[in-house]
Design an enzyme around this catalytic site. Sequence first.
Site, PDB file in Angstrom:
ATOM      1  N   ARG A  39       0.840  -1.197   0.000  1.00  0.00           N
ATOM      2  CA  ARG A  39       0.000   0.000   0.000  1.00  0.00           C
ATOM      3  C   ARG A  39       0.875   1.245   0.000  1.00  0.00           C
ATOM      4  NH1 ARG A  39      -5.268   1.045   1.383  1.00  0.00           N
ATOM      5  NH2 ARG A  39      -5.552  -1.135   1.923  1.00  0.00           N
ATOM      6  N   GLY A  58      -9.607   0.384  22.396  1.00  0.00           N
ATOM      7  CA  GLY A  58      -8.404  -0.420  22.255  1.00  0.00           C
ATOM      8  C   GLY A  58      -8.349  -1.093  20.889  1.00  0.00           C
ATOM      9  N   LEU A  60      -8.951  -4.206  18.731  1.00  0.00           N
ATOM     10  CA  LEU A  60      -9.788  -5.394  18.844  1.00  0.00           C
ATOM     11  C   LEU A  60      -9.194  -6.608  18.133  1.00  0.00           C
ATOM     12  CD1 LEU A  60     -13.286  -3.724  18.292  1.00  0.00           C
ATOM     13  CD2 LEU A  60     -12.049  -4.115  20.427  1.00  0.00           C
ATOM     14  N   GLN A  61      -8.352  -6.367  17.142  1.00  0.00           N
ATOM     15  CA  GLN A  61      -7.747  -7.468  16.390  1.00  0.00           C
ATOM     16  C   GLN A  61      -6.227  -7.335  16.426  1.00  0.00           C
ATOM     17  OE1 GLN A  61      -8.885  -7.619  12.282  1.00  0.00           O
ATOM     18  NE2 GLN A  61      -7.790  -9.526  11.861  1.00  0.00           N
ATOM     19  N   GLY A  78      -1.326  -5.462   9.485  1.00  0.00           N
ATOM     20  CA  GLY A  78      -1.912  -4.529  10.450  1.00  0.00           C
ATOM     21  C   GLY A  78      -1.263  -3.160  10.446  1.00  0.00           C
ATOM     22  N   GLU A  79      -0.821  -2.702   9.275  1.00  0.00           N
ATOM     23  CA  GLU A  79      -0.125  -1.409   9.179  1.00  0.00           C
ATOM     24  C   GLU A  79      -0.986  -0.252   9.679  1.00  0.00           C
ATOM     25  OE1 GLU A  79       3.227   1.009   7.791  1.00  0.00           O
ATOM     26  OE2 GLU A  79       3.039  -1.156   7.662  1.00  0.00           O
ATOM     27  N   ARG A  81      -3.535  -0.322  11.818  1.00  0.00           N
ATOM     28  CA  ARG A  81      -3.693  -0.415  13.280  1.00  0.00           C
ATOM     29  C   ARG A  81      -2.420   0.024  13.995  1.00  0.00           C
ATOM     30  NH1 ARG A  81      -5.053  -6.388  13.243  1.00  0.00           N
ATOM     31  NH2 ARG A  81      -4.851  -6.113  10.988  1.00  0.00           N
ATOM     32  N   GLU A 112      -3.531  -9.343   2.751  1.00  0.00           N
ATOM     33  CA  GLU A 112      -4.291  -8.550   3.719  1.00  0.00           C
ATOM     34  C   GLU A 112      -4.786  -7.259   3.095  1.00  0.00           C
ATOM     35  OE1 GLU A 112      -4.700  -5.528   7.038  1.00  0.00           O
ATOM     36  OE2 GLU A 112      -3.142  -5.601   5.506  1.00  0.00           O
TER      37      GLU A 112
END
Length: 285
Positions: A39, A58, A60-61, A78-79, A81, A112
Amino acid sequence: MAKGLGKGISALFNNVDQNEEAVQNIPVSEIRPNPYQPRKTFDPTALRELRDSIKLHGILQPVILRKSEAQGYELVVGERRFRAAKEAGLEEIPAVVRNLDDREMMELAVLENLQREDLSVLEEAESYDLLMKNLDMTQAKLADRLGKSRPYIANMVRLLSLPAEVQVMLRDGALSMGHARALLGLKNKKNIKPVAKKAVTEGFTVRQLEKLVTDINDNVSRETPKKQEKIPVFIKESESQLRDKFGTAVSIKRRDNKGKIEIEFLSDDDLDRILDILEIQFDED
């Protein structure tokens, strides 16, 4: 444009048992961004909204990390997040640490991102191209495993053959996917940049651009000034369907119930792509 993988990440990584993975709290300071992150842009407004949500609820994943060969951890999945958590001032974030090599790390990051709704068409195209190269897969095999059609994959990857300047217009939203496909139909590829600039400057719709491309191609094909033979409607419709199937310029030449079909390719890789769609394979001796 519809996004998402029809069969999900598990279609490519069936050996990952997420039920047995332990979630750990890892210091944010010990995590480095993914060097293979496909990305290119992150919407600042969406990041702020995620930051505010993280402050209230917070994370969640958990994100997915791998141990760095040097020190600390490298982010795999998870970039957004991770970035939002840093902006929210979190010192630790929940994470799953996996033992992944560079290839697996790249594949998970790409997949992802493909499942996100806000991936640009060029980022999606680059992701498919990256997966095919690193998984050593044909477009047909990738399309089957991701629940996509072969023409869809072919048309997306073909966007990468556009001139860099035109890709910027597409990435910035000045041109749409429909505009890009019309531009790729130009017989003389030197016309792509000036025609793209004209389309942006004058605010052409996709239909207006398609008509301009047809007119330009007719001028290129015209060998004499004499009036050209009227092309039957079914020939035009057949050419349109073939262009969609192969993701490239296709022309049908017909005279006295005989003729030929010409399928344009832009490179050896593009030829391989077309042969793959035709399911033509050659034995390697």
